[in-house]
Enzyme design. Structure first.
Site, PDB file in Angstrom:
ATOM      1  CG  ASP A 276      -0.497  -0.203   2.496  1.00  0.00           C
ATOM      2  OD1 ASP A 276       0.743  -0.226   2.639  1.00  0.00           O
ATOM      3  OD2 ASP A 276      -1.296  -0.323   3.452  1.00  0.00           O
ATOM      4  CB  SER A 277       4.572   1.741  -0.215  1.00  0.00           C
ATOM      5  OG  SER A 277       4.751   0.559  -0.978  1.00  0.00           O
TER       6      SER A 277
ATOM      7  CG  ASP B 218       0.423  -4.227   1.934  1.00  0.00           C
ATOM      8  OD1 ASP B 218       0.731  -5.217   2.638  1.00  0.00           O
ATOM      9  OD2 ASP B 218       1.139  -3.205   1.830  1.00  0.00           O
TER      10      ASP B 218
ATOM     11  CE  LYS C 119       3.350  -6.149   3.668  1.00  0.00           C
ATOM     12  NZ  LYS C 119       2.904  -4.925   4.370  1.00  0.00           N
TER      13      LYS C 119
ATOM     14  CD  GLU D 222       0.260  -1.603   8.221  1.00  0.00           C
ATOM     15  OE1 GLU D 222      -0.083  -0.862   9.175  1.00  0.00           O
ATOM     16  OE2 GLU D 222       0.705  -1.169   7.147  1.00  0.00           O
TER      17      GLU D 222
ATOM     18  CD  GLU E 247       7.438  -0.128   7.524  1.00  0.00           C
ATOM     19  OE1 GLU E 247       6.564  -0.897   7.087  1.00  0.00           O
ATOM     20  OE2 GLU E 247       7.624   1.027   7.087  1.00  0.00           O
TER      21      GLU E 247
HETATM   22  O1  KIV Z   1       3.484  -1.099   1.575  1.00  0.00           O
HETATM   23  C1  KIV Z   1       4.649  -1.513   1.534  1.00  0.00           C
HETATM   24  O2  KIV Z   1       5.408  -1.259   0.595  1.00  0.00           O
HETATM   25  C2  KIV Z   1       5.120  -2.332   2.656  1.00  0.00           C
HETATM   26  C3  KIV Z   1       6.592  -2.571   2.735  1.00  0.00           C
HETATM   27  C4  KIV Z   1       7.263  -1.328   3.127  1.00  0.00           C
HETATM   28  C5  KIV Z   1       6.917  -3.690   3.638  1.00  0.00           C
HETATM   29  O3  KIV Z   1       4.354  -2.748   3.461  1.00  0.00           O
END
Ligand code: KIV
Length: 255
Positions: free
Chosen positions: A46-47, A85, A113, A115, A183
């Site tokens: 989600d970056s 994510d 993934k 959190e 992280e």
């Molecule tokens: O969203 C993302 O890119 C991440 C990584 C920084 C692990 O969760």
């Protein structure tokens, strides 16, 4: 791949000391280049919100956005494990998490993934795993909580916080997670977690004791020059190359 198969494959890799190289991708050409380069894991993170969509953080990223980009990345990935994510508020309950995760799996993700490692979040992991959806946990600094936290703060600095993280990591493993991203965790705490788990830890800004490393590809390649976290070393200058090519093109057109 079932969650049990992925966990067994990941645990075997760890037991053999094979480190895991992971990067993010959000589009077809990047995914294909990274897959052909031999990355083990490719994450549709989600970056995406910051490095592709120009948003201030990950909290405005939606499930539809991740689905759209996961479809593109899937077309470029033949061999790496493809993680996607779950965006903020798409996994608040086990039912919601299952529905959201199914969308990502249908879009082509091999695993999702999420959190956090609280008891409620472990319940969500258990629900996904029992529905046949493989999961990566994400502990330490949780970017989806950056607003409440007031910034990207290092975790595991005090013995109490290091203990909390270790407890959460063990709980996510017990809930069925196949791997754990750590992280911005203090190196010593990341090392203790890595030693305690059977499944691999993938660090980002958490020192070299983890079983693997992940970075945002734009940080590694120098494609997002306006901000790069202090722990991420750029090994390329994509922004510079793009501006050079654009300047050469402008010169040629206006000649
Ligand atoms: O969203 C993302 O890119 C991440 C990584 C920084 C692990 O969760």
């Amino acid at each position: 791949m079932t969650p049990a198969d992925l966990t067994a494959a990941m645990a075997a890799r760890k037991a053999q000391g094979q480190r895991i190289a992971a990067l993010t991708a959000y589009d077809y050409p990047t995914a294909r280049l990274l897959d052909e380069a031999g990355l083990d894991v490719i994450l549709v993170g989600d970056s995406l919100g910051m490095v592709v969509l120009g948003l201030p953080n990950t909290t405005e990223v939606t499930l539809d956005m991740i689905v759209h980009h996961t479809r593109a990345v899937r077309r470029g990935v033949q061999r790496a494990l493809l993680l996607a994510d779950l965006p903020i508020h798409t996994y608040d309950t086990p039912e919601m998490a299952r529905a959201s995760a199914r969308c990502l799996i249908e879009a082509g993700a091999d695993a999702v993934k999420l959190e956090g490692g609280t008891p409620a979040q472990c319940e969500v992991i258990r629900g996904l795993v029992s529905a046949g959806i493989p999961v990566s946990a994400h502990l330490g600094m949780l970017p989806q909580h950056v607003i409440e936290e007031g910034g990207y703060r290092r975790k595991g600095k005090t013995p109490e916080d290091a203990d909390r993280l270790l407890h959460e990591a063990l709980a996510t493993e017990a809930a069925g997670a196949s791997l754990v991203v750590l992280e911005i965790v203090e190196k010593a705490a990341a090392g203790s977690i890595t030693a305690a788990l059977r499944i691999p830890t993938i660090g980002i800004g958490s020192g070299d004791a983890c079983d693997g490393q992940i970075l945002v590809t734009h940080d590694l390649t120098g494609a997002f020059p306006w901000f790069r976290p202090p722990f991420a070393k750029a090994l390329g200058d994509v922004a510079g190359e793009m501006q050079k090519a654009a300047a050469a093109y402008i010169g040629a057109v206006r000649r």
